[in-house]
Design a protein around this motif. Structure first.
Motif, PDB file in Angstrom:
ATOM      1  N   ALA A 159      53.996  56.771  -7.881  1.00  0.00           N
ATOM      2  CA  ALA A 159      54.930  57.785  -8.384  1.00  0.00           C
ATOM      3  C   ALA A 159      54.089  58.884  -9.009  1.00  0.00           C
ATOM      4  O   ALA A 159      53.204  58.615  -9.832  1.00  0.00           O
ATOM      5  N   LEU A 160      54.347  60.113  -8.599  1.00  0.00           N
ATOM      6  CA  LEU A 160      53.567  61.266  -9.041  1.00  0.00           C
ATOM      7  C   LEU A 160      54.405  62.167  -9.932  1.00  0.00           C
ATOM      8  O   LEU A 160      55.556  62.475  -9.601  1.00  0.00           O
ATOM      9  N   ALA A 161      53.836  62.611 -11.044  1.00  0.00           N
ATOM     10  CA  ALA A 161      54.460  63.629 -11.891  1.00  0.00           C
ATOM     11  C   ALA A 161      53.566  64.857 -11.893  1.00  0.00           C
ATOM     12  O   ALA A 161      52.360  64.753 -12.147  1.00  0.00           O
ATOM     13  N   VAL A 162      54.136  66.004 -11.587  1.00  0.00           N
ATOM     14  CA  VAL A 162      53.400  67.263 -11.709  1.00  0.00           C
ATOM     15  C   VAL A 162      54.059  68.095 -12.797  1.00  0.00           C
ATOM     16  O   VAL A 162      55.273  68.018 -13.008  1.00  0.00           O
ATOM     17  N   SER A 163      53.260  68.862 -13.497  1.00  0.00           N
ATOM     18  CA  SER A 163      53.787  69.699 -14.570  1.00  0.00           C
ATOM     19  C   SER A 163      54.678  70.781 -13.994  1.00  0.00           C
ATOM     20  O   SER A 163      54.626  71.095 -12.802  1.00  0.00           O
ATOM     21  N   ASP A 164      55.492  71.350 -14.847  1.00  0.00           N
ATOM     22  CA  ASP A 164      56.453  72.368 -14.413  1.00  0.00           C
ATOM     23  C   ASP A 164      55.743  73.567 -13.778  1.00  0.00           C
ATOM     24  O   ASP A 164      56.187  74.086 -12.750  1.00  0.00           O
ATOM     25  N   SER A 165      54.632  73.985 -14.361  1.00  0.00           N
ATOM     26  CA  SER A 165      53.919  75.151 -13.814  1.00  0.00           C
ATOM     27  C   SER A 165      53.376  74.864 -12.427  1.00  0.00           C
ATOM     28  O   SER A 165      53.459  75.718 -11.525  1.00  0.00           O
ATOM     29  N   LEU A 166      52.814  73.683 -12.204  1.00  0.00           N
ATOM     30  CA  LEU A 166      52.275  73.353 -10.880  1.00  0.00           C
ATOM     31  C   LEU A 166      53.389  73.237  -9.846  1.00  0.00           C
ATOM     32  O   LEU A 166      53.207  73.610  -8.680  1.00  0.00           O
ATOM     33  N   TYR A 167      54.532  72.715 -10.253  1.00  0.00           N
ATOM     34  CA  TYR A 167      55.637  72.607  -9.303  1.00  0.00           C
ATOM     35  C   TYR A 167      56.045  73.989  -8.805  1.00  0.00           C
ATOM     36  O   TYR A 167      56.183  74.222  -7.595  1.00  0.00           O
ATOM     37  N   HIS A 168      56.231  74.924  -9.725  1.00  0.00           N
ATOM     38  CA  HIS A 168      56.702  76.252  -9.333  1.00  0.00           C
ATOM     39  C   HIS A 168      55.620  77.069  -8.628  1.00  0.00           C
ATOM     40  O   HIS A 168      55.925  77.845  -7.717  1.00  0.00           O
ATOM     41  N   GLU A 169      54.360  76.890  -9.026  1.00  0.00           N
ATOM     42  CA  GLU A 169      53.289  77.699  -8.444  1.00  0.00           C
ATOM     43  C   GLU A 169      52.737  77.127  -7.148  1.00  0.00           C
ATOM     44  O   GLU A 169      52.231  77.878  -6.301  1.00  0.00           O
TER      45      GLU A 169
ATOM     46  N   ALA B 192      58.696  67.782 -22.367  1.00  0.00           N
ATOM     47  CA  ALA B 192      58.331  68.830 -21.413  1.00  0.00           C
ATOM     48  C   ALA B 192      59.010  68.558 -20.081  1.00  0.00           C
ATOM     49  O   ALA B 192      59.249  67.409 -19.702  1.00  0.00           O
ATOM     50  N   THR B 193      59.303  69.619 -19.360  1.00  0.00           N
ATOM     51  CA  THR B 193      59.840  69.484 -18.014  1.00  0.00           C
ATOM     52  C   THR B 193      58.741  69.023 -17.073  1.00  0.00           C
ATOM     53  O   THR B 193      57.595  69.493 -17.139  1.00  0.00           O
ATOM     54  N   ALA B 194      59.058  68.084 -16.203  1.00  0.00           N
ATOM     55  CA  ALA B 194      58.121  67.602 -15.191  1.00  0.00           C
ATOM     56  C   ALA B 194      58.893  67.350 -13.903  1.00  0.00           C
ATOM     57  O   ALA B 194      60.129  67.260 -13.907  1.00  0.00           O
ATOM     58  N   TRP B 195      58.155  67.237 -12.816  1.00  0.00           N
ATOM     59  CA  TRP B 195      58.749  67.008 -11.504  1.00  0.00           C
ATOM     60  C   TRP B 195      58.124  65.766 -10.894  1.00  0.00           C
ATOM     61  O   TRP B 195      56.896  65.650 -10.807  1.00  0.00           O
ATOM     62  N   ILE B 196      58.973  64.830 -10.482  1.00  0.00           N
ATOM     63  CA  ILE B 196      58.501  63.529 -10.013  1.00  0.00           C
ATOM     64  C   ILE B 196      58.699  63.406  -8.508  1.00  0.00           C
ATOM     65  O   ILE B 196      59.746  63.762  -7.962  1.00  0.00           O
TER      66      ILE B 196
END
Length: 238
Positions: free
Chosen positions: A146-156, A183-187
């Motif tokens: 399971a991967l979590a990327v930070s909000d900035s990496l998801y959008h960029e 913090a917002t994160a994307w999984i």
């Protein structure tokens, strides 16, 4: 104190490591290092130049300057998932290795006396430990990563380049209240649709709303078995 450097950060942590006996922990550590090394090489990343802060059940890695964020986000988790799928074949549930990965980027001081002073480092370490990422891995028992990327990496990265399908990422609020982290994160779980996933099986079932009318409990009726005017009721104590 030297100036900080902007780097890509990767944190990895093994599920259910402390529940293994000493022999299984020893084997899991060997397999973890081998799989992470093979995955980095196959994804086109040179792990030799990674600055790694190790733990028994995982690691924090500071990747070299110039590392492609797009490559890390798009290739690392799917490659680790494939290698773990091969490794876990035929193993018992207690011997299987399943990993949580988190990716972020930011300024890092590389000359710290006891680690890497950096808000970005704290952020990626909180993501990897967040209950939301742990729940995502538990929600898919056949998954390996399971991967979590930070909000900035998801959008960029994810939204712009679409190497991984953005609609298969689930947005969460990663929170560790006792650490003051939110913090917002994307999984993302390779091969699964996190955004369309059903609720976790262990989530509490909502209590049904009582319907209108009277509710009786702990009573015994005498006479006609119906409720209404002029009927007599007495409780079970007589």
């Amino acid at each position: 104190m030297q100036d900080p450097h902007r780097r890509v950060l990767v944190a990895a942590d093994m599920e259910s490591y402390s529940g293994r006996n000493n022999v299984l922990q020893y084997r899991a550590q060997i397999a973890f290092r081998q799989i992470m090394g093979d995955a980095a090489a196959q994804a086109g990343l040179d792990r030799i130049d990674w600055l790694i802060q190790q733990g028994g059940d995982g690691e924090l890695a500071i990747l070299p300057s110039g590392t492609s964020e797009r490559t890390v986000v798009a290739r690392l988790a799917p490659t680790v998932d494939r290698l773990l799928r091969e490794h876990n074949q035929g193993l018992t549930a207690t011997a299987r290795i399943r990993l949580r990965l988190a990716v972020h980027q930011g300024l890092v001081h590389l000359d710290g006396a006891n680690g890497f002073p950096s808000d970005a480092v704290v952020h990626v370490c909180r993501l990897i430990d967040s209950p939301q990422l742990k729940k995502a891995l538990r929600a898919f028992p056949d998954a390996n990563v399971a991967l979590a990327v930070s909000d900035s990496l998801y959008h960029e990265v994810v939204e712009h380049y679409r190497d991984l399908r953005p609609e298969q990422f689930g947005e969460v609020r990663a929170e560790i209240p006792d650490k003051g982290f939110s913090a917002t994160a994307w999984i993302y779980v390779p091969g699964e649709n996190v955004r369309g996933a059903p609720p976790e099986p262990d989530m509490p079932t909502p209590t049904p709303t009582p319907t209108a009318g009277q509710t009786f409990s702990g009573i015994t009726t005498h006479g006609p078995a119906q409720f209404g005017n002029h009927n007599e009721m007495r409780n079970s104590d007589g």
